[in-house]
Design a protein around this motif. Structure first.
Motif, short mmCIF file in Angstrom:
data_model
loop_
_atom_site.label_atom_id
_atom_site.label_comp_id
_atom_site.label_asym_id
_atom_site.label_seq_id
_atom_site.Cartn_x
_atom_site.Cartn_y
_atom_site.Cartn_z
N LEU A 8 -57.88 102.11 121.86
CA LEU A 8 -59.34 102.17 121.92
C LEU A 8 -59.89 100.94 122.61
CD1 LEU A 8 -60.05 103.24 118.21
CD2 LEU A 8 -60.17 104.72 120.23
N PRO A 9 -61.06 101.06 123.27
CA PRO A 9 -61.67 99.90 123.90
C PRO A 9 -62.31 98.97 122.87
CG PRO A 9 -63.09 101.80 124.15
CD PRO A 9 -61.83 102.30 123.51
N ASP A 10 -62.13 97.66 123.08
CA ASP A 10 -62.87 96.71 122.27
C ASP A 10 -64.22 96.43 122.93
OD1 ASP A 10 -62.43 94.88 124.35
OD2 ASP A 10 -60.90 93.76 123.27
N VAL A 11 -64.96 95.47 122.43
CA VAL A 11 -66.32 95.25 122.94
C VAL A 11 -66.32 94.58 124.31
CG1 VAL A 11 -67.42 95.25 120.67
CG2 VAL A 11 -66.47 93.12 121.58
N THR A 12 -65.16 94.19 124.81
CA THR A 12 -65.07 93.68 126.18
C THR A 12 -64.61 94.76 127.15
OG1 THR A 12 -62.73 92.98 126.13
CG2 THR A 12 -64.37 91.45 125.21
N GLY A 13 -64.27 95.94 126.63
CA GLY A 13 -63.76 97.02 127.46
C GLY A 13 -62.25 97.07 127.54
N LEU A 34 -52.33 87.90 108.50
CA LEU A 34 -53.04 89.18 108.49
C LEU A 34 -53.75 89.42 109.81
CD1 LEU A 34 -54.15 91.69 106.93
CD2 LEU A 34 -56.12 90.26 106.33
N GLN A 35 -53.54 90.59 110.39
CA GLN A 35 -54.31 91.02 111.57
C GLN A 35 -55.37 92.01 111.11
OE1 GLN A 35 -54.20 90.23 115.05
NE2 GLN A 35 -56.13 91.31 114.84
N VAL A 36 -56.61 91.71 111.37
CA VAL A 36 -57.72 92.61 111.07
C VAL A 36 -58.15 93.30 112.36
CG1 VAL A 36 -60.12 92.78 110.29
CG2 VAL A 36 -58.53 91.24 109.12
N VAL A 37 -58.37 94.60 112.28
CA VAL A 37 -58.93 95.39 113.37
C VAL A 37 -60.08 96.21 112.79
CG1 VAL A 37 -58.54 97.22 115.06
CG2 VAL A 37 -56.75 95.53 114.62
N ALA A 38 -61.26 96.08 113.37
CA ALA A 38 -62.41 96.86 112.93
C ALA A 38 -62.67 97.97 113.94
CB ALA A 38 -63.64 95.98 112.77
N ILE A 39 -63.05 99.13 113.44
CA ILE A 39 -63.29 100.31 114.28
C ILE A 39 -64.63 100.93 113.89
CG2 ILE A 39 -62.48 102.62 114.93
CD1 ILE A 39 -59.64 101.69 114.29
N SER A 40 -65.45 101.24 114.88
CA SER A 40 -66.67 102.00 114.65
C SER A 40 -66.50 103.39 115.24
CB SER A 40 -67.89 101.32 115.29
OG SER A 40 -69.05 102.10 115.07
N SER A 41 -66.67 104.39 114.40
CA SER A 41 -66.50 105.78 114.82
C SER A 41 -67.79 106.58 114.75
CB SER A 41 -65.44 106.46 113.93
OG SER A 41 -64.20 105.81 114.00
N PHE A 72 -67.27 87.76 115.86
CA PHE A 72 -66.18 88.45 115.17
C PHE A 72 -64.83 87.80 115.51
CE2 PHE A 72 -67.99 93.01 114.39
CZ PHE A 72 -68.96 92.46 113.57
N PRO A 73 -64.03 87.46 114.51
CA PRO A 73 -62.71 86.90 114.77
C PRO A 73 -61.62 87.96 114.88
CG PRO A 73 -63.16 86.76 112.44
CD PRO A 73 -64.37 87.41 113.07
N PHE A 74 -62.02 89.20 115.03
CA PHE A 74 -61.10 90.34 115.10
C PHE A 74 -61.59 91.31 116.17
CE2 PHE A 74 -63.95 90.66 111.37
CZ PHE A 74 -64.80 91.66 111.81
N PRO A 75 -60.71 92.14 116.71
CA PRO A 75 -61.14 93.16 117.67
C PRO A 75 -62.08 94.16 116.99
CG PRO A 75 -58.75 92.89 117.73
CD PRO A 75 -59.24 92.14 116.53
N TYR A 76 -63.11 94.55 117.71
CA TYR A 76 -64.05 95.58 117.23
C TYR A 76 -63.96 96.73 118.22
CZ TYR A 76 -68.46 97.37 115.19
OH TYR A 76 -69.43 98.12 114.54
N LEU A 77 -63.40 97.85 117.78
CA LEU A 77 -63.04 98.94 118.67
C LEU A 77 -63.98 100.12 118.54
CD1 LEU A 77 -59.16 98.95 118.07
CD2 LEU A 77 -60.55 97.40 119.45
N HIS A 78 -64.14 100.84 119.66
CA HIS A 78 -65.06 101.97 119.72
C HIS A 78 -64.27 103.27 119.74
CE1 HIS A 78 -68.52 104.20 121.97
NE2 HIS A 78 -68.63 104.32 120.65
N ASP A 79 -64.40 104.04 118.67
CA ASP A 79 -63.72 105.33 118.53
C ASP A 79 -64.71 106.44 118.89
OD1 ASP A 79 -61.96 107.38 117.74
OD2 ASP A 79 -62.51 107.18 115.61
N GLU A 80 -65.02 106.54 120.17
CA GLU A 80 -66.10 107.42 120.60
C GLU A 80 -65.84 108.89 120.28
OE1 GLU A 80 -68.88 108.29 124.55
OE2 GLU A 80 -67.00 107.19 124.75
#
Length: 203
Positions: free
Chosen positions: A19-24, A69-76, A99-107
């Motif tokens: 999935l793309p993060d907020v930088t693409g 710990l690796q945190v990954v956040a996803i917005s769907s 954000f200290p973690f990737p924020y991903l877009h689950d379009e």
């Protein structure tokens, strides 16, 4: 609508994602293979339950990154009814809160479906082998929102500070090689906003 996390599939492998993060940049689950623990968190921008814990969650992620710990956040969320959940607003929020973690877009929402996510926030903690270890609440604190009591559900604990107590206990146990703490209390939050025709029977 208030939802509780489904807490399914303990011991099952983490579904793959790309999935793309907020930088693409496309982020894949395999790039975190060296981490002994992975926390996949389904969040969004507008949900009061997410916003209530967000500062504490960011602090937690920074603290536990050093522990492995690796945190990954996803917005769907489908943003038609909630424009604050669209991709540009995701980029803005991640930048504002650093954000200290990737924020991903689950379009297309396929990743949320694969994880059986139902609410925001919804948490899935995986061990080194990427088997589901914990799927419960961050802690028992809840925001003050205007809604009548839900029959069959306990009242929201709006009097409690955000500590991340439950998640900290789970990650500490995982990193120590101990069994997952029990009981695992479900997370509570807003329902994921599904695309028309996409919402699952349990959504």
């Amino acid at each position: 609508m208030l939802r509780l996390s489904r807490q399914l599939d303990y011991g099952k492998p983490a579904p793959a994602f790309a999935l793309p993060d907020v930088t693409g940049k496309i982020r894949e689950i395999g790039e975190f293979a060296d981490k002994p623990a992975l926390l996949v968190a389904f969040i969004c921008n507008h949900c009061p339950f997410v916003l209530h814990i967000l500062d504490g969650f960011i602090d937690f992620a920074r603290e536990y990154e050093a522990k492995g710990l690796q945190v990954v956040a996803i917005s769907s969320n489908w943003p038609d009814d909630y424009p604050d959940d669209d991709y540009p607003h995701m980029q803005k929020l991640a930048a504002e809160r650093d954000f200290p973690f990737p924020y991903l877009h689950d379009e297309d929402q396929d990743v949320a479906l694969a994880y059986n996510a139902i609410c925001t926030p919804d948490f899935f903690l995986y061990d080194r082998d990427r088997l589901l270890y914990y799927a419960g609440q961050f802690d028992a604190s809840r925001p003050k929102i205007n809604r009548p009591p839900v029959p069959g559900l306990p009242p929201l604990r709006t009097d409690l500070p955000v500590t991340g107590e439950d998640m900290r206990r789970a990650v500490d146990a995982l990193l120590a090689g101990d069994p997952a703490p029990q009981p695992q209390h479900p997370s509570a939050g807003c329902s994921i906003k599904w695309r028309p025709g996409k919402d699952p029977s349990w959504g």
